[in-house]
Design a protein around this motif. Sequence first.
Motif, PDB file in Angstrom:
ATOM      1  N   UNK A 140      14.772 -77.339  15.831  1.00 32.44           N
ATOM      2  CA  UNK A 140      15.148 -78.513  16.628  1.00 32.44           C
ATOM      3  C   UNK A 140      14.900 -78.306  18.115  1.00 32.44           C
ATOM      4  N   UNK A 141      14.542 -77.081  18.527  1.00 32.87           N
ATOM      5  CA  UNK A 141      14.281 -76.835  19.944  1.00 32.87           C
ATOM      6  C   UNK A 141      15.533 -76.462  20.705  1.00 32.87           C
ATOM      7  N   UNK A 142      15.353 -76.131  21.981  1.00 35.24           N
ATOM      8  CA  UNK A 142      16.455 -75.600  22.795  1.00 35.24           C
ATOM      9  C   UNK A 142      16.898 -76.499  23.949  1.00 35.24           C
ATOM     10  N   UNK A 170      25.243 -79.097  11.622  1.00 35.63           N
ATOM     11  CA  UNK A 170      25.905 -80.293  12.135  1.00 35.63           C
ATOM     12  C   UNK A 170      27.103 -79.949  13.013  1.00 35.63           C
ATOM     13  N   UNK A 225      16.736 -73.828  14.236  1.00 38.89           N
ATOM     14  CA  UNK A 225      16.285 -74.516  13.028  1.00 38.89           C
ATOM     15  C   UNK A 225      15.190 -75.524  13.318  1.00 38.89           C
ATOM     16  N   UNK A 266      16.841 -65.256  12.131  1.00 34.08           N
ATOM     17  CA  UNK A 266      16.306 -66.588  11.838  1.00 34.08           C
ATOM     18  C   UNK A 266      15.996 -67.306  13.138  1.00 34.08           C
ATOM     19  N   UNK A 267      15.418 -68.472  13.029  1.00 35.01           N
ATOM     20  CA  UNK A 267      15.313 -69.380  14.161  1.00 35.01           C
ATOM     21  C   UNK A 267      16.647 -70.089  14.281  1.00 35.01           C
ATOM     22  N   UNK A 268      17.449 -69.712  15.271  1.00 41.72           N
ATOM     23  CA  UNK A 268      18.794 -70.277  15.382  1.00 41.72           C
ATOM     24  C   UNK A 268      18.765 -71.756  15.745  1.00 41.72           C
ATOM     25  N   UNK A 313      25.121 -85.949  13.364  1.00 39.97           N
ATOM     26  CA  UNK A 313      23.845 -86.607  13.047  1.00 39.97           C
ATOM     27  C   UNK A 313      23.658 -86.785  11.542  1.00 39.97           C
ATOM     28  N   UNK A 322      19.567 -90.877  13.277  1.00 37.48           N
ATOM     29  CA  UNK A 322      19.279 -89.575  13.890  1.00 37.48           C
ATOM     30  C   UNK A 322      17.940 -88.989  13.461  1.00 37.48           C
ATOM     31  N   UNK A 323      17.291 -89.617  12.478  1.00 38.09           N
ATOM     32  CA  UNK A 323      16.085 -89.033  11.852  1.00 38.09           C
ATOM     33  C   UNK A 323      16.314 -87.560  11.526  1.00 38.09           C
ATOM     34  N   UNK A 324      17.466 -87.322  10.900  1.00 32.32           N
ATOM     35  CA  UNK A 324      17.758 -86.016  10.301  1.00 32.32           C
ATOM     36  C   UNK A 324      17.734 -84.848  11.278  1.00 32.32           C
TER      37      UNK A 324
END
Lengths: 309, 429
Positions: free
Chosen positions: A109-111, A283, A107, A103-105, A245, A178-180
């Motif tokens: 949200x970037x690195x 989270x 998710x 998967x995209x670990x 968040x 946090x805008x999710x």
Amino acid sequence: MKPYVETIPGTDVKFEMVPIPGGTFKMGSPANEPGRSDDEGPAHLVAIRPFWMGKYEVTWDEYDILAFSKDIYKMQEQGVNLAQQSETEKAADAVTRPTPPYTDETFGFGRKRQPVINITHHAAMEYGYWLSVKTGKTYRLPTEAEWEYACRAGTQTAYSFGDSAAKPGDYAWYLDNSTARPHPVGQKQPNPWGLYDMHGNVAEWCLDRYDKDFYSTFKPDLPAISPVLVPGKEKFPHVARGGSWDDKAARLRCAARLASSEDWILQDPQRPQSIWWLTDALFVGFRIVRPLEEKEDLKGLRSQVKKYD
Amino acid sequence: MSKQNETEKPRPSRRDFLKRSAAAAVGGAIASRLGELPPVRAAGSDMIKVGLIGCGQRGTGAAEDAIKAAHGVKLVAMGDVFKDHLDASLEILKKLGDKVDVPPERQFVGFGAFEKVLASDVNYVILATPPGFRPWHLKAAVEAGKHIFAEKPFAVDGSGIRTVLQVNEEAKAKGLAIGVGTQRRHQTGYLETLKRIHDGDLGQIFAARVYWNQGPIWVHEKKEGWSDMEWQLRNWYYFTWVCGDHIVEQHIHNLDVANWALGTHPIRAVGMGGRQVRTDPVYGNIYDHFAIDYEYENGARMMSMCRQIPGCENSVSEALSGTKGFCQVNKYTLTGEKSWQYSGKNNLPYVQEHTDLIAAIRAGKPYNELKECAESTLTAIMGRMAAYTGQAVTWDQALNSEENLMPAKLEWGALAVAPVAMPGKTKLV
């Protein structure tokens, strides 16, 4: 003890450590604290020995080196003869790396400067172990007691910034602001001891197994010396602290305890399930500590979790 | 993403919905698509006797999912080409107690294991081997008259897809139920989102953007004493004949979502790809990245990307643009004339796909997901062919391709690694 910057050997990646002085504090929350759960009591005195704590939650910049063997690949590119490295480097290379995830670990949200998310308690423990082998210093997860002590930072209010949740937004990323998503570390106000994102952003793994009745095993007025519930072979439950968040303000309180569960890996369709990656814990992340002098019962501690048990 | 919803009311914490809702039959949504099909042979309250073909980590998971999906399900036979895989799988599944009844005489090993599982007293088979074997296993399972849960993808080449489509008619005639492993089609959030798309909330869809960009996956070095065939089967991901390459094996999930939304498959593909970081011989002959431009008959275009390279920007997602709005499908979010976000409970799609299949079998209701998964598999194959050859590839060319990647002989021994495809040189067959 002074703050210092550690560079992960063989890389350009650095992380900062903040000294936490030894002291005594009241762990847990009073019965009348709004938003309290029963597992936060009875409140009891705890004595903590000095340690350093990561100024920030561990980010992908650091964790990628273990997870994706970036240090090894870098050395291979540079033509380093891996067999002729120092013994500590070879020992570090030999530490089992996380199995890559399907998967995209991140998710989405970037690195860069993003806190690591969705890794197991085992993975967080192994990161500490690997870092210890690499550097020759003892790095590990904080005990639940060390974590709460550092979060309170000498205060005795529900949050390190006061009793009410009036201004959590200055100090924390949480449900309302946090805008999710989790955010790059260090963008909010630090606590009085210079630690960032203790409240909110990602909840942080502690070393301890979770036991809802643990506090009732302590004498209320005789300080427990660096208590910890040492983890064993079981994959769940362990403690994660600080809220995230995705949490309402009450879950960000210094005393709030979160127990991990099998729900956090429910969507892993493989059997056996991964021991490195969760599926539903966007989270949860972690930060590391370095004890000035390690307690006896934690010396040499490794994760006992095995993929095939 | 529009903040419209965030200002209107407080966002619920996703953790509040972490507790999964029970795997209630979602049959309605599936059944309505299948109204044309003949009913499947009803099993009433009979025991579902499962045979597992392919005992790797996904197969083991699927067996457990089937057992948990409904009452009266038992695993009774297992087959794998490798004994150690079968043994490890059974060791894990034994924890399910009396739901697992696989004595040594129903444990089958070797290339012919699948036939022996099909010949035993099973009425529901799980096909979870690497994809190269799927068409032959599907064909044999239909001929043996079994209900089938088949993992995606269905094939690695056009020949395999033709085999799969041919047996579909026989499956329908025999009243066999076929469920497939594209689990998003059974996932609550996706079902709710696609319902709104099919209701017209996006208007006409003119663009799709689908990604499966992630880091590397597992790899197995060849060990002392392994023949070529043994190594290629243990390291199966890295050989196009047994894996299909990652665009087929993994990215199919996102391509399938786009096809689901558009109600059809693309008709043409142009693209590129390559093998840039995973160049060591241990990585067989597959690529590590693809980028494909797909065209649909109505003019809609899909931009597809997939990658398995470490240290890069990752994404596993589907986005759709329509005349009335935009949908980030994987986040269950619609914006535009109608804004909406799914915030209800989520089910367990890997269990649901068996719950739905078993419910249909027991009720004698029509149930066949083969066509959609075959089309999504061929969509991915068409894209791979476009990248491998550098040529434009049409649906008909992909479907009727003479390419048959299966080795001439399935036996332990020497097997050369196929050459890495070279665009502009590798012929489109």
